[in-house]
Design an enzyme around this catalytic site. Structure first.
Site, short mmCIF file in Angstrom:
data_model
loop_
_atom_site.label_atom_id
_atom_site.label_comp_id
_atom_site.label_asym_id
_atom_site.label_seq_id
_atom_site.Cartn_x
_atom_site.Cartn_y
_atom_site.Cartn_z
N TYR A 1 2.11 1.96 38.05
CA TYR A 1 1.35 0.46 38.72
C TYR A 1 -0.03 0.03 38.41
CZ TYR A 1 -0.08 -1.12 43.62
OH TYR A 1 0.54 -1.05 44.46
N LYS B 1 -11.00 3.16 41.55
CA LYS B 1 -10.88 4.43 42.69
C LYS B 1 -12.71 5.54 42.57
CE LYS B 1 -6.29 4.74 42.71
NZ LYS B 1 -5.04 4.37 43.92
N ASP C 1 -5.36 0.53 32.07
CA ASP C 1 -5.75 0.48 33.64
C ASP C 1 -6.31 2.07 33.74
OD1 ASP C 1 -5.74 0.45 36.28
OD2 ASP C 1 -3.62 -0.26 36.40
N1 HOZ Z 1 -1.42 2.02 45.50
C1 HOZ Z 1 -1.79 3.55 46.40
C2 HOZ Z 1 -1.24 5.40 45.56
N2 HOZ Z 1 -1.28 4.74 44.47
C3 HOZ Z 1 -1.42 3.62 47.32
C4 HOZ Z 1 -2.78 2.96 48.21
C5 HOZ Z 1 -2.78 3.74 50.20
O1 HOZ Z 1 -1.84 3.62 50.76
O2 HOZ Z 1 -4.19 4.13 50.18
#
Ligand code: HOZ
Length: 430
Positions: A148, A271, A243
Site C-alpha cells: 500500500y 508516520k 516506501d
Molecule cells: N492506512 C492506515 C493503515 N495502514 C490507516 C489510517 C487510519 O485509518 O488512520
C-alpha cells in the site's frame, strides 16, 4: 464500566458520525467493519495505553498506525508542539527548523542527499512517482500486490491496508488510464520482476516497494529480494523507490535500507517522523531531487509542507532516537512475538506469527506468508473473533487482518506479558 452494548457512549457517537461523515469515519479501517463490530471511539491516550469514550483502557498496538514510536503523548513531543504553536501554526514560508529537520533526515538516511517535506504518506509516494517519471522520461511503474502506497490514483492498483480490508481490487473513480501504466507483481517474486524488465525494461520509470510489507499483515522480504530489485533497476536505468512510510525510523535510524544495506534512489517517509502530526517526506539523490520545481520542471507544492508545529514534533522525536532505541524496541517486539506464539501454541488454532526486526504481525494460517495471495488465504473470520476477544479483555489490535502490530517504546515487559496472558485466554475462547 459499561459493557459493549447499545448503551455505550461510543455507539451513540458513531451513530452521530454516520450522519455527517461517510461511513462514520475519516479513514476506512477505523470503521471496524472487517472485524464485524462497531468501532471504539478514542478519548485520550498515554504511553502504551488508549482510553475510549466509555472509559475503557486498552494496551494499544495501533499506536496511530505506527506513528507513535515512543508511545502516545511522549512529553518532549507534546512540549515541542505546545511551544511551536505559540509561535505561529503556519507561515507558508521557509523556516530554519525545516532546514534542521532536512539536515537531520539526510544525515540519518545515507541515500538522501536532499529531501522535501510534505504532509502525508500519500503525498510523499504520489510525488516520488511523479518525480521518477519526470526524471527518467518513462511512464511505467512497477508495484507489488498487497503493498500500500497511499491513495493516489496511480498507486491504487491491487493495494493493501484499507483497500485489502474492504476486499476490493482498487477504487471506483480511478480512470483506467490512471493505472494503465502501473504493473502489479507478486511480492517476493524476483522472477516476475526479471521477466517484466526483459519485456519492458526501457519503459519502466521505477519499482516502488515497501521494503517490509506492512499493509497486508506483516510480510518480510525474502533474503536477496531487495538487493535483486536494486540490481535489476540499476541494469535498466530505472529508479528504485523504497516506501519507508512505515519502516522509516522504525526498523533503524536509517530505515529498512540501513537494516538490509540496500540503497534506493528515492525514499518516502511518514508516520514516525511526524510524531503523530501530519508530516511526511520524500528524498533521494540530488540529481533526481533537483528535477523538482523550482529547480526543475516536476511540479509539487503544499501550503502546510514543513509546517512549524509538525516540524517541531518531528525534531523532538528524531532527537530522542538512537541505535539503542532500536535494540530496545526489537527486544520488546521479539518478546511479544514469542509470547503470542507461545500463547496460541497447543490451542488447536492454525496461526503464524511473523516478525522482522521491530515489526510483527499475526496470520491465522499454519504456514509462512510470503505474499498477498498467502495473506488472503489466512482465516479472516478467526482474526475477527480473536480481535474481539482481545478487545474485550483490554488489548487493542488493528481492526483488520491486513495491518501490522505496532509496539512502542512505552510498551514495557509488564504490558507485553499481560498481552500474552490475555492472548492465551482469548485463544481459548476464539
Ligand atoms: N492506512 C492506515 C493503515 N495502514 C490507516 C489510517 C487510519 O485509518 O488512520
Amino acid at each position: 464500566m459499561p459493557s459493549h452494548d447499545e448503551d455505550r457512549l461510543g455507539n451513540s457517537i458513531f451513530k452521530r458520525a454516520s450522519q455527517v461523515i461517510p461511513g462514520g469515519v475519516n479513514s476506512p479501517v477505523r470503521a471496524f467493519a472487517s472485524v464485524g463490530r462497531e468501532p471504539i471511539v478514542a478519548e485520550r491516550a498515554e504511553g502504551a495505553y488508549l482510553w475510549d469514550s466509555d472509559g475503557r483502557r486498552y494496551i494499544d498496538y495501533i499506536q496511530s498506525w505506527g506513528a507513535s514510536i515512543f508511545g502516545h503523548a511522549h512529553p518532549p513531543v507534546a512540549e515541542a508542539i505546545a511551544a511551536a504553536a505559540t509561535r505561529g501554526t503556519s507561515f507558508g514560508l521557509l523556516t530554519e527548523a525545516e532546514v534542521r529537520l532536512a539536515e537531520l533526515l539526510c544525515d540519518a538516511v545515507p541515500s538522501l542527499d536532499e529531501v522535501r517535506l510534505v504532509s502525508s504518506g500519500t503525498e510523499a509516494t504520489m510525488s516520488a512517482v511523479r518525480l521518477a517519471r519526470g526524471f527518467t522520461g518513462r511512464d511505467l511503474i512497477v508495484k507489488f500486490d498487497g503493498c500500500y502506497h497511499g491513495h493516489s490514483d496511480a498507486l491504487l492498483a491491487a493495494a493493501g491496508s484499507g483497500v485489502a480490508t474492504l476486499g476490493i481490487s482498487g477504487s471506483a473513480g480511478v480512470p483506467a488510464g490512471a493505472v494503465s501504466s502501473t504493473v502489479v507483481l507478486p511480492y517476493n517474486d524476483i522472477d516476475a520482476v526479471d521477466e517484466i524488465f526483459v519485456r519492458h525494461g526501457s519503459e519502466i520509470a521505477a519499482v516502488i516497494v515497501e521494503p517490509v510489507a506492512a499493509n497486508m499483515g506483516l510480510v518480510p522480504p525474502e533474503p536477496g529480494f531487495l538487493s535483486r530489485l536494486r540490481a535489476v533497476t540499476n541494469a535498466h536505468e530505472a529508479l528504485l523507490i523504497f516506501d519507508e512510510v512505515i519502516t522509516g525510523f522504525r526498523m533503524a535510524l536509517g530505515g529498512a535500507q540501513a537494516y538490509y544495506s540496500v540503497a534506493p534512489d528515492l525514499t518516502t517517509l511518514g508516520k514516525v517522523i511526524g510524531g503523530g502530526l501530519p508530516l511526511a517526506a520524500f528524498g533521494g539523490r540530488a540529481e533526481i531531487m533537483e528535477c523538482l520545481a523550482p529547480s526543475g520542471d516536476v511540479y509539487q507544492a503544499g501550503t502546510l509542507s514543513g509546517n512549524p508545529v509538525a516540524t517541531a514534533a518531528s525534531l523532538a522525536v528524531l532527537g530522542d532516537l538512537s541505535a539503542e532505541t532500536y535494540q530496545m524496541l526489537e527486544g520488546r517486539v521479539e518478546l511479544l512475538a514469542a509470547g503470542l506464539a507461545n500463547a496460541l501454541e497447543g490451542t488447536g488454532l492454525e496461526f503464524t506469527v511473523q516478525q522482522e526486526g521491530t515489526l510483527a504481525g499475526i496470520f491465522f494460517l499454519n504456514e509462512p506468508v510470503r505474499n498477498y495471495e498467502d495473506a488472503k488465504r489466512a482465516d479472516s473470520a478467526m482474526y475477527s473473533r480473536f480481535f474481539g476477544e482481545m478487545l474485550s479483555r483490554g488489548v487493542l489490535l488493528a481492526p483488520s487482518p491486513f495491518e501490522a502490530i505496532f509496539v512502542s517504546l512505552a510498551h514495557g515487559r509488564d504490558e507485553i506479558e499481560r498481552t500474552c496472558d490475555i492472548a492465551a485466554a482469548a485463544a481459548s475462547t476464539t
